[in-house]
Design a protein around this motif. Sequence first.
Motif, PDB file in Angstrom:
ATOM      1  N   TYR A  35      -1.094 102.924  38.005  1.00  0.00           N
ATOM      2  CA  TYR A  35      -0.367 103.763  37.065  1.00  0.00           C
ATOM      3  C   TYR A  35       0.709 104.546  37.804  1.00  0.00           C
ATOM      4  O   TYR A  35       0.513 104.927  38.961  1.00  0.00           O
ATOM      5  N   GLY A  42       2.347 112.018  31.425  1.00  0.00           N
ATOM      6  CA  GLY A  42       1.073 111.370  31.668  1.00  0.00           C
ATOM      7  C   GLY A  42       1.267 110.072  32.433  1.00  0.00           C
ATOM      8  O   GLY A  42       2.376 109.527  32.481  1.00  0.00           O
ATOM      9  N   PHE A  45       0.889 102.902  32.527  1.00  0.00           N
ATOM     10  CA  PHE A  45       0.241 101.686  33.024  1.00  0.00           C
ATOM     11  C   PHE A  45       1.257 100.744  33.655  1.00  0.00           C
ATOM     12  O   PHE A  45       2.296 100.444  33.056  1.00  0.00           O
ATOM     13  N   LEU A  90      -0.922 106.131  40.983  1.00  0.00           N
ATOM     14  CA  LEU A  90      -2.366 106.259  40.885  1.00  0.00           C
ATOM     15  C   LEU A  90      -3.020 104.897  40.785  1.00  0.00           C
ATOM     16  O   LEU A  90      -2.518 104.008  40.084  1.00  0.00           O
ATOM     17  N   GLY A 107      -8.049 107.420  41.920  1.00  0.00           N
ATOM     18  CA  GLY A 107      -7.867 107.982  43.248  1.00  0.00           C
ATOM     19  C   GLY A 107      -6.960 109.195  43.179  1.00  0.00           C
ATOM     20  O   GLY A 107      -6.482 109.579  42.099  1.00  0.00           O
ATOM     21  N   SER A 108      -6.706 109.809  44.330  1.00  0.00           N
ATOM     22  CA  SER A 108      -5.849 111.004  44.380  1.00  0.00           C
ATOM     23  C   SER A 108      -4.370 110.660  44.361  1.00  0.00           C
ATOM     24  O   SER A 108      -3.534 111.544  44.191  1.00  0.00           O
TER      25      SER A 108
ATOM     26  N   GLN B   9       2.679 122.023  24.848  1.00  0.00           N
ATOM     27  CA  GLN B   9       2.764 121.588  26.231  1.00  0.00           C
ATOM     28  C   GLN B   9       1.946 122.507  27.137  1.00  0.00           C
ATOM     29  O   GLN B   9       1.397 122.068  28.147  1.00  0.00           O
ATOM     30  N   TYR B  35      -9.274 113.635  30.329  1.00  0.00           N
ATOM     31  CA  TYR B  35      -9.200 113.822  31.775  1.00  0.00           C
ATOM     32  C   TYR B  35      -8.634 115.208  32.082  1.00  0.00           C
ATOM     33  O   TYR B  35      -7.852 115.763  31.317  1.00  0.00           O
ATOM     34  N   GLN B  37      -6.575 117.133  35.355  1.00  0.00           N
ATOM     35  CA  GLN B  37      -5.889 116.868  36.606  1.00  0.00           C
ATOM     36  C   GLN B  37      -5.497 118.186  37.263  1.00  0.00           C
ATOM     37  O   GLN B  37      -4.850 119.034  36.643  1.00  0.00           O
ATOM     38  N   GLY B  40      -1.904 117.820  42.853  1.00  0.00           N
ATOM     39  CA  GLY B  40      -2.094 116.975  44.031  1.00  0.00           C
ATOM     40  C   GLY B  40      -3.282 116.042  43.956  1.00  0.00           C
ATOM     41  O   GLY B  40      -3.606 115.374  44.946  1.00  0.00           O
ATOM     42  N   GLU B  41      -3.930 115.984  42.807  1.00  0.00           N
ATOM     43  CA  GLU B  41      -5.103 115.134  42.660  1.00  0.00           C
ATOM     44  C   GLU B  41      -4.891 114.128  41.528  1.00  0.00           C
ATOM     45  O   GLU B  41      -3.993 114.273  40.698  1.00  0.00           O
ATOM     46  N   GLY B  42      -5.767 113.126  41.492  1.00  0.00           N
ATOM     47  CA  GLY B  42      -5.745 112.202  40.376  1.00  0.00           C
ATOM     48  C   GLY B  42      -6.545 112.774  39.210  1.00  0.00           C
ATOM     49  O   GLY B  42      -7.297 113.733  39.365  1.00  0.00           O
ATOM     50  N   PRO B  43      -6.382 112.206  38.023  1.00  0.00           N
ATOM     51  CA  PRO B  43      -7.145 112.664  36.858  1.00  0.00           C
ATOM     52  C   PRO B  43      -8.644 112.441  37.061  1.00  0.00           C
ATOM     53  O   PRO B  43      -9.052 111.420  37.613  1.00  0.00           O
ATOM     54  N   PHE B  88      -5.425 115.774  29.881  1.00  0.00           N
ATOM     55  CA  PHE B  88      -4.839 114.582  29.278  1.00  0.00           C
ATOM     56  C   PHE B  88      -5.852 113.908  28.367  1.00  0.00           C
ATOM     57  O   PHE B  88      -7.028 113.772  28.725  1.00  0.00           O
ATOM     58  N   LYS B 100      -5.816  98.638  29.140  1.00  0.00           N
ATOM     59  CA  LYS B 100      -4.969  99.643  29.766  1.00  0.00           C
ATOM     60  C   LYS B 100      -5.199 100.963  29.049  1.00  0.00           C
ATOM     61  O   LYS B 100      -5.516 100.999  27.858  1.00  0.00           O
ATOM     62  N   LEU B 101      -5.038 102.049  29.809  1.00  0.00           N
ATOM     63  CA  LEU B 101      -5.119 103.379  29.238  1.00  0.00           C
ATOM     64  C   LEU B 101      -3.732 103.828  28.800  1.00  0.00           C
ATOM     65  O   LEU B 101      -2.761 103.647  29.536  1.00  0.00           O
ATOM     66  N   PHE B 103      -1.846 107.273  27.852  1.00  0.00           N
ATOM     67  CA  PHE B 103      -2.058 108.711  28.032  1.00  0.00           C
ATOM     68  C   PHE B 103      -1.131 109.538  27.158  1.00  0.00           C
ATOM     69  O   PHE B 103      -0.044 109.108  26.771  1.00  0.00           O
ATOM     70  N   GLY B 104      -1.552 110.788  26.866  1.00  0.00           N
ATOM     71  CA  GLY B 104      -0.651 111.789  26.334  1.00  0.00           C
ATOM     72  C   GLY B 104       0.119 112.426  27.471  1.00  0.00           C
ATOM     73  O   GLY B 104      -0.088 112.120  28.648  1.00  0.00           O
ATOM     74  N   LYS B 105       1.044 113.364  27.112  1.00  0.00           N
ATOM     75  CA  LYS B 105       1.842 114.037  28.131  1.00  0.00           C
ATOM     76  C   LYS B 105       1.070 115.148  28.833  1.00  0.00           C
ATOM     77  O   LYS B 105       1.493 115.647  29.863  1.00  0.00           O
TER      78      LYS B 105
END
Lengths: 115, 113
Positions: A35, A42, A45, A90, A107-108, B9, B35, B37, B40-43, B88, B100-101, B103-105
């Motif tokens: 992603y 957001g 994909f 991601l 992952g991060s 938002q 999710y 977030q 600096g990290e993933g969801p 999210f 596939k996912l 996502f929203g904003k």
Amino acid sequence: DAGVTQSPTHLIKTRGQHVTLRCSPISGHKSVSWYQQVLGQGPQFIFQYYEKEERGRGNFPDRFSARQFPNYSSELNVNALLLGDSALYLCASSPILRGLTTGYTFGSGTRLTVV
Amino acid sequence: GQQLNQSPQSMFIQEGEDVSMNCTSSSIFNTWLWYKQDPGEGPVLLIALYKAGELTSNGRLTAQFGITRKDSFLNISASIPSDVGIYFCAGLLSAGANSKLTFGKGITLSVRP
């Protein structure tokens, strides 16, 4: 158990260059997805791979490609980098149970900056 | 690409308050996911919903899968400072191993102590 690991964590590239990002899924997860997350949005994909085959592709140009290896790790390649490719990339892995994708662990990410 | 609708938002609440977030789509999904977030990290997955009408809780979090399959909400009760982050929603329309996912904003939540 290790989670989804991505490398490198940060990367700076120049326009026109090529980049390879790497992902190792959770042990036992055979599906890997990529992603792109632009600041303030957001995740979008890019690809899904399962059993080393591409199973889905998002609305990204052919400059983006990926592959999955026999150990289920994956690489995302981007050619001819543009400024707009700057984003957090991601990787997510998921198990496939009875033929269905269930749950995604991210992952991060790799923060790519194109200058 | 398509994104789910999340608004506003940003949200600002006082510690201890409850907060609700909605997510809507023009398309149906078979699974809804929420999710969180951090910078600096993933969801990180908070709650997954697999059936229309399903109501699921995870500690102070409660989420519901809308009966039309086009919406979901997340409720956080008795907020605490560590609830700060971006929330999210994501929809999943899985067709076997192809999925596939979407996502929203995201909604940025701030909690005032």
